[in-house]
Design a protein around this motif. Structure first.
Motif, PDB file in Angstrom:
ATOM      1  N   SER A   1       0.827  -1.205   0.000  1.00  0.00           N
ATOM      2  CA  SER A   1       0.000   0.000   0.000  1.00  0.00           C
ATOM      3  C   SER A   1       0.867   1.263   0.000  1.00  0.00           C
ATOM      4  CB  SER A   1      -0.975  -0.003   1.174  1.00  0.00           C
ATOM      5  OG  SER A   1      -0.275  -0.048   2.390  1.00  0.00           O
TER       6      SER A   1
ATOM      7  N   LYS B   1       2.071   1.819  -3.488  1.00  0.00           N
ATOM      8  CA  LYS B   1       0.975   2.336  -4.323  1.00  0.00           C
ATOM      9  C   LYS B   1       0.773   3.828  -4.070  1.00  0.00           C
ATOM     10  CE  LYS B   1      -3.706   1.431  -5.789  1.00  0.00           C
ATOM     11  NZ  LYS B   1      -4.826   0.508  -5.778  1.00  0.00           N
ATOM     12  N   ARG B   2       0.773   4.235  -2.791  1.00  0.00           N
ATOM     13  CA  ARG B   2       0.594   5.650  -2.465  1.00  0.00           C
ATOM     14  C   ARG B   2       1.722   6.510  -3.036  1.00  0.00           C
ATOM     15  NH1 ARG B   2      -1.141   3.301   2.423  1.00  0.00           N
ATOM     16  NH2 ARG B   2       0.902   3.625   3.378  1.00  0.00           N
ATOM     17  N   LEU B   3       2.941   5.959  -3.059  1.00  0.00           N
ATOM     18  CA  LEU B   3       4.083   6.694  -3.603  1.00  0.00           C
ATOM     19  C   LEU B   3       4.151   6.622  -5.124  1.00  0.00           C
ATOM     20  CD1 LEU B   3       6.714   5.589  -0.953  1.00  0.00           C
ATOM     21  CD2 LEU B   3       5.914   7.937  -1.329  1.00  0.00           C
ATOM     22  N   GLY B   4       3.384   5.715  -5.706  1.00  0.00           N
ATOM     23  CA  GLY B   4       3.431   5.536  -7.153  1.00  0.00           C
ATOM     24  C   GLY B   4       4.684   4.816  -7.618  1.00  0.00           C
ATOM     25  N   TRP B   5       5.226   3.952  -6.758  1.00  0.00           N
ATOM     26  CA  TRP B   5       6.453   3.223  -7.053  1.00  0.00           C
ATOM     27  C   TRP B   5       6.151   1.758  -7.303  1.00  0.00           C
ATOM     28  CZ3 TRP B   5      10.124   4.787  -2.453  1.00  0.00           C
ATOM     29  CH2 TRP B   5      10.389   6.158  -2.512  1.00  0.00           C
ATOM     30  N   SER B   6       6.947   1.162  -8.158  1.00  0.00           N
ATOM     31  CA  SER B   6       6.914  -0.284  -8.350  1.00  0.00           C
ATOM     32  C   SER B   6       7.900  -0.918  -7.372  1.00  0.00           C
ATOM     33  CB  SER B   6       7.337  -0.628  -9.784  1.00  0.00           C
ATOM     34  OG  SER B   6       8.702  -0.248  -9.984  1.00  0.00           O
TER      35      SER B   6
ATOM     36  N   GLU C   1      11.297  -0.080  -8.560  1.00  0.00           N
ATOM     37  CA  GLU C   1      11.731   1.265  -8.189  1.00  0.00           C
ATOM     38  C   GLU C   1      12.246   1.293  -6.754  1.00  0.00           C
ATOM     39  OE1 GLU C   1      12.440   5.410  -8.247  1.00  0.00           O
ATOM     40  OE2 GLU C   1      12.317   3.892  -9.804  1.00  0.00           O
TER      41      GLU C   1
ATOM     42  N   GLU D   1       6.859   8.846   2.452  1.00  0.00           N
ATOM     43  CA  GLU D   1       5.465   9.286   2.419  1.00  0.00           C
ATOM     44  C   GLU D   1       5.298  10.626   3.136  1.00  0.00           C
ATOM     45  OE1 GLU D   1       2.175   6.143   2.269  1.00  0.00           O
ATOM     46  OE2 GLU D   1       3.673   5.291   3.631  1.00  0.00           O
TER      47      GLU D   1
ATOM     48  N   ARG E   1       6.700  13.402   0.965  1.00  0.00           N
ATOM     49  CA  ARG E   1       5.790  13.707  -0.140  1.00  0.00           C
ATOM     50  C   ARG E   1       4.631  14.571   0.351  1.00  0.00           C
ATOM     51  NH1 ARG E   1       4.118   9.633  -4.660  1.00  0.00           N
ATOM     52  NH2 ARG E   1       6.038  10.487  -5.425  1.00  0.00           N
TER      53      ARG E   1
ATOM     54  N   GLU F   1       3.899  18.336  -1.002  1.00  0.00           N
ATOM     55  CA  GLU F   1       2.672  18.556  -1.757  1.00  0.00           C
ATOM     56  C   GLU F   1       1.746  19.578  -1.103  1.00  0.00           C
ATOM     57  OE1 GLU F   1       1.032  14.655  -2.290  1.00  0.00           O
ATOM     58  OE2 GLU F   1       2.272  14.261  -4.041  1.00  0.00           O
TER      59      GLU F   1
END
Length: 62
Positions: free
Chosen positions: A3, A6-11, A14, A46, A49, A53
């Motif tokens: 999760s 996913k929140r970081l947009g990383w695979s 990555e 997280e 970020r 943001e």
């Protein structure tokens, strides 16, 4: 861990690249329990970020 990625947009690849470990290690962590340092690294990423943001408030500066 999944999760957070996913929140970081990383695979997983990555994350492995950023930590300097093979993607197979990351895959193992995803299926089992990741080391504490990985959990903490993701938490810091997280938080960073979220801070970056936030809308800037130039008028709030003293």
């Amino acid at each position: 861990m999944k999760s957070a990625l996913k929140r970081l947009g990383w695979s997983q690849a990555e994350l492995g690249r950023r930590l300097g470990v093979h993607v197979n290690s990351v895959t193992n962590w995803a299926n089992e329990a990741p080391p504490v340092y990985v959990v903490e690294y993701l938490r810091v990423c997280e938080l960073a970020r979220q801070i970056l943001e936030r809308p800037s408030h130039d008028n709030d500066r003293a």
